[in-house]
Design a protein around this motif. Sequence first.
Motif, PDB file in Angstrom:
ATOM      1  N   GLU A   7       1.095  -1.329  -0.121  1.00 54.94           N
ATOM      2  CA  GLU A   7      -0.043   0.031  -0.363  1.00 54.94           C
ATOM      3  C   GLU A   7       1.066   1.132  -0.015  1.00 54.94           C
ATOM      4  N   ASN A   8       2.083   0.792   0.499  1.00 55.95           N
ATOM      5  CA  ASN A   8       2.948   1.981   0.915  1.00 55.95           C
ATOM      6  C   ASN A   8       3.283   2.493  -0.983  1.00 55.95           C
ATOM      7  N   LEU A   9       3.722   1.689  -1.285  1.00 53.24           N
ATOM      8  CA  LEU A   9       4.346   2.204  -3.439  1.00 53.24           C
ATOM      9  C   LEU A   9       3.216   2.141  -3.557  1.00 53.24           C
ATOM     10  N   TYR A  10       1.687   1.476  -3.163  1.00 52.04           N
ATOM     11  CA  TYR A  10       0.545   2.705  -4.469  1.00 52.04           C
ATOM     12  C   TYR A  10       0.705   4.314  -4.040  1.00 52.04           C
ATOM     13  N   VAL A  11       0.331   4.932  -2.850  1.00 57.96           N
ATOM     14  CA  VAL A  11       0.446   6.299  -2.360  1.00 57.96           C
ATOM     15  C   VAL A  11       0.910   6.548  -3.900  1.00 57.96           C
ATOM     16  N   PRO A  12       2.084   6.920  -3.888  1.00 62.38           N
ATOM     17  CA  PRO A  12       2.328   7.588  -4.851  1.00 62.38           C
ATOM     18  C   PRO A  12       1.975   8.340  -5.597  1.00 62.38           C
ATOM     19  N   ALA A  13       1.812   6.191  -7.078  1.00 64.77           N
ATOM     20  CA  ALA A  13       1.197   5.986  -8.503  1.00 64.77           C
ATOM     21  C   ALA A  13       0.026   6.954  -8.184  1.00 64.77           C
ATOM     22  N   LEU A  14      -0.559   6.515  -7.049  1.00 66.75           N
ATOM     23  CA  LEU A  14      -2.197   6.812  -7.340  1.00 66.75           C
ATOM     24  C   LEU A  14      -2.588   8.589  -7.244  1.00 66.75           C
ATOM     25  N   ALA A  15      -1.271   9.047  -6.374  1.00 68.54           N
ATOM     26  CA  ALA A  15      -1.662  10.994  -6.333  1.00 68.54           C
ATOM     27  C   ALA A  15      -0.901  11.286  -7.290  1.00 68.54           C
ATOM     28  N   MET A  16      -0.405  10.259  -7.850  1.00 66.07           N
ATOM     29  CA  MET A  16      -0.102  11.051  -9.527  1.00 66.07           C
ATOM     30  C   MET A  16      -0.775  10.593 -10.906  1.00 66.07           C
ATOM     31  N   SER A  17      -2.185   9.818 -10.206  1.00 62.83           N
ATOM     32  CA  SER A  17      -2.568   9.113 -11.621  1.00 62.83           C
ATOM     33  C   SER A  17      -4.452   9.327 -11.391  1.00 62.83           C
ATOM     34  N   ALA A  18      -5.215  10.408 -11.748  1.00 63.63           N
ATOM     35  CA  ALA A  18      -6.095  10.230 -11.140  1.00 63.63           C
ATOM     36  C   ALA A  18      -6.776   9.172 -12.188  1.00 63.63           C
ATOM     37  N   GLY A  19      -7.942   8.520 -11.431  1.00 70.92           N
ATOM     38  CA  GLY A  19      -8.787   7.455 -12.534  1.00 70.92           C
ATOM     39  C   GLY A  19      -7.905   6.035 -12.138  1.00 70.92           C
ATOM     40  N   LYS A  20      -7.323   6.186 -11.661  1.00 73.29           N
ATOM     41  CA  LYS A  20      -6.449   4.855 -12.093  1.00 73.29           C
ATOM     42  C   LYS A  20      -6.341   4.217 -10.658  1.00 73.29           C
ATOM     43  N   SER A  21      -6.598   2.872 -10.216  1.00 74.71           N
ATOM     44  CA  SER A  21      -6.959   2.056  -9.522  1.00 74.71           C
ATOM     45  C   SER A  21      -5.619   0.838  -8.869  1.00 74.71           C
ATOM     46  N   GLN A  22      -5.219   0.241  -7.372  1.00 72.96           N
ATOM     47  CA  GLN A  22      -4.598  -0.182  -7.183  1.00 72.96           C
ATOM     48  C   GLN A  22      -3.930  -1.516  -8.324  1.00 72.96           C
ATOM     49  N   LYS A  23      -5.439  -1.545  -8.930  1.00 72.75           N
ATOM     50  CA  LYS A  23      -4.845  -2.763  -9.841  1.00 72.75           C
ATOM     51  C   LYS A  23      -3.996  -2.397 -11.285  1.00 72.75           C
ATOM     52  N   ASP A  24      -3.920  -1.272 -11.208  1.00 75.12           N
ATOM     53  CA  ASP A  24      -3.224  -0.716 -12.727  1.00 75.12           C
ATOM     54  C   ASP A  24      -1.921  -0.710 -11.886  1.00 75.12           C
ATOM     55  N   PHE A  25      -1.099  -0.960 -11.556  1.00 72.57           N
ATOM     56  CA  PHE A  25       0.044  -0.463 -10.893  1.00 72.57           C
ATOM     57  C   PHE A  25       0.759  -1.589  -9.727  1.00 72.57           C
ATOM     58  N   GLN A  26      -0.309  -2.572  -9.838  1.00 71.36           N
ATOM     59  CA  GLN A  26       0.319  -3.843  -8.865  1.00 71.36           C
ATOM     60  C   GLN A  26       0.903  -4.959  -9.217  1.00 71.36           C
ATOM     61  N   ALA A  27       1.260  -4.902 -10.519  1.00 68.84           N
ATOM     62  CA  ALA A  27       2.752  -5.449 -11.119  1.00 68.84           C
ATOM     63  C   ALA A  27       4.284  -4.498 -11.440  1.00 68.84           C
ATOM     64  N   GLN A  28       3.669  -3.297 -11.297  1.00 63.87           N
ATOM     65  CA  GLN A  28       5.014  -2.442 -11.537  1.00 63.87           C
ATOM     66  C   GLN A  28       5.520  -2.531  -9.746  1.00 63.87           C
ATOM     67  N   ALA A  29       4.430  -2.514  -8.896  1.00 62.95           N
ATOM     68  CA  ALA A  29       4.989  -2.663  -7.359  1.00 62.95           C
ATOM     69  C   ALA A  29       5.714  -3.528  -7.264  1.00 62.95           C
ATOM     70  N   MET A  30       5.226  -5.213  -7.206  1.00 64.54           N
ATOM     71  CA  MET A  30       5.627  -5.880  -6.985  1.00 64.54           C
ATOM     72  C   MET A  30       7.122  -6.270  -7.530  1.00 64.54           C
ATOM     73  N   GLU A  31       7.155  -5.686  -9.820  1.00 68.26           N
ATOM     74  CA  GLU A  31       8.226  -5.425  -9.441  1.00 68.26           C
ATOM     75  C   GLU A  31       9.783  -4.552  -8.976  1.00 68.26           C
ATOM     76  N   ILE A  32       8.925  -3.929  -8.398  1.00 63.32           N
ATOM     77  CA  ILE A  32      10.173  -2.494  -7.693  1.00 63.32           C
ATOM     78  C   ILE A  32      10.196  -3.783  -6.293  1.00 63.32           C
ATOM     79  N   LEU A  33       9.766  -4.321  -5.378  1.00 61.59           N
ATOM     80  CA  LEU A  33       9.789  -4.849  -4.190  1.00 61.59           C
ATOM     81  C   LEU A  33      10.773  -5.988  -4.480  1.00 61.59           C
ATOM     82  N   GLU A  34      10.631  -7.788  -5.461  1.00 60.31           N
ATOM     83  CA  GLU A  34      11.461  -7.961  -6.052  1.00 60.31           C
ATOM     84  C   GLU A  34      12.493  -7.696  -5.857  1.00 60.31           C
TER      85      GLU A  34
END
Length: 256
Positions: free
Chosen positions: A97-124
């Motif tokens: 959820e911490n990773l979703y915050v900046p992405a969602l703040a910069m991307s109006a109209g998108k949801s967590q699902k839109d950034f899940q793959a990117q967030a998991m890649e970064i965490l890995e």
Amino acid sequence: MIDLKVNAVQKSFGGLHVLKGVTFQVQGAELIGLIGPNGAGKTTLTNVLDGAIKPSSGTVYLNNARIDHLPPYQVAQAGLGRTFQVTRAFRRMTVLENLYVPALAMSAGKSQKDFQAQAMEILEFLTIDHLRNEYGRALSGGQQKLLELGRLLMLDPDIIILDEPFAGVHPKLMEIIYRYIHRVNDAGKAIILISHQMESIFTLCRRLLVLNYGDLIADGDPETVKNDPAVIEAYLGEEDDRSGIGSAQLGAPGNA
């Protein structure tokens, strides 16, 4: 191409002149170290660049757009992101959820699902994917630094300022941060690195900026800067032996 122009920036707090006409430029994917003794003005300059405080005079342009009058969130939108000496994880949110915050703040109209793959890649990449469901408050200091680096990757800024990323970090985590810096820089991002650890500065950076009591006293490659009389004097004083100064001396604890 990335272009950051800092023009004659001054900052005063009452009668205290903290920055005295600082001027420099960052062009392209540079990897720059920002160093200086205690009280040099490094934190104040960083706060001016990211919009946390406004300069008393002077200007800052990023990619031909003036940003020194903008609030921090608009500076981030313009393409400049930073970390802090004291990590600022959202303690009651999970790592993911911490990773979703900046992405969602910069991307109006998108949801967590839109950034899940990117967030998991970064965490890995940061080797903390196994902590994705842990709360921010449960992380160690070093893990929180990795999480903060991950949030920056979610923002995808052009310029990243890393403020003491190695402070209090276990050597194994430090290796991960080294890889992070190389990967981000190789991907075309500019990095300004502030660190007490001169060994890291001299290993990673190809250019150094040196502040001393608000003045930019040196700007050049590490070897040239290390042997600059003005830099030696700033760190060691006029009475010290100036011959053969090394990176360890220049970065003695408490000096940066």
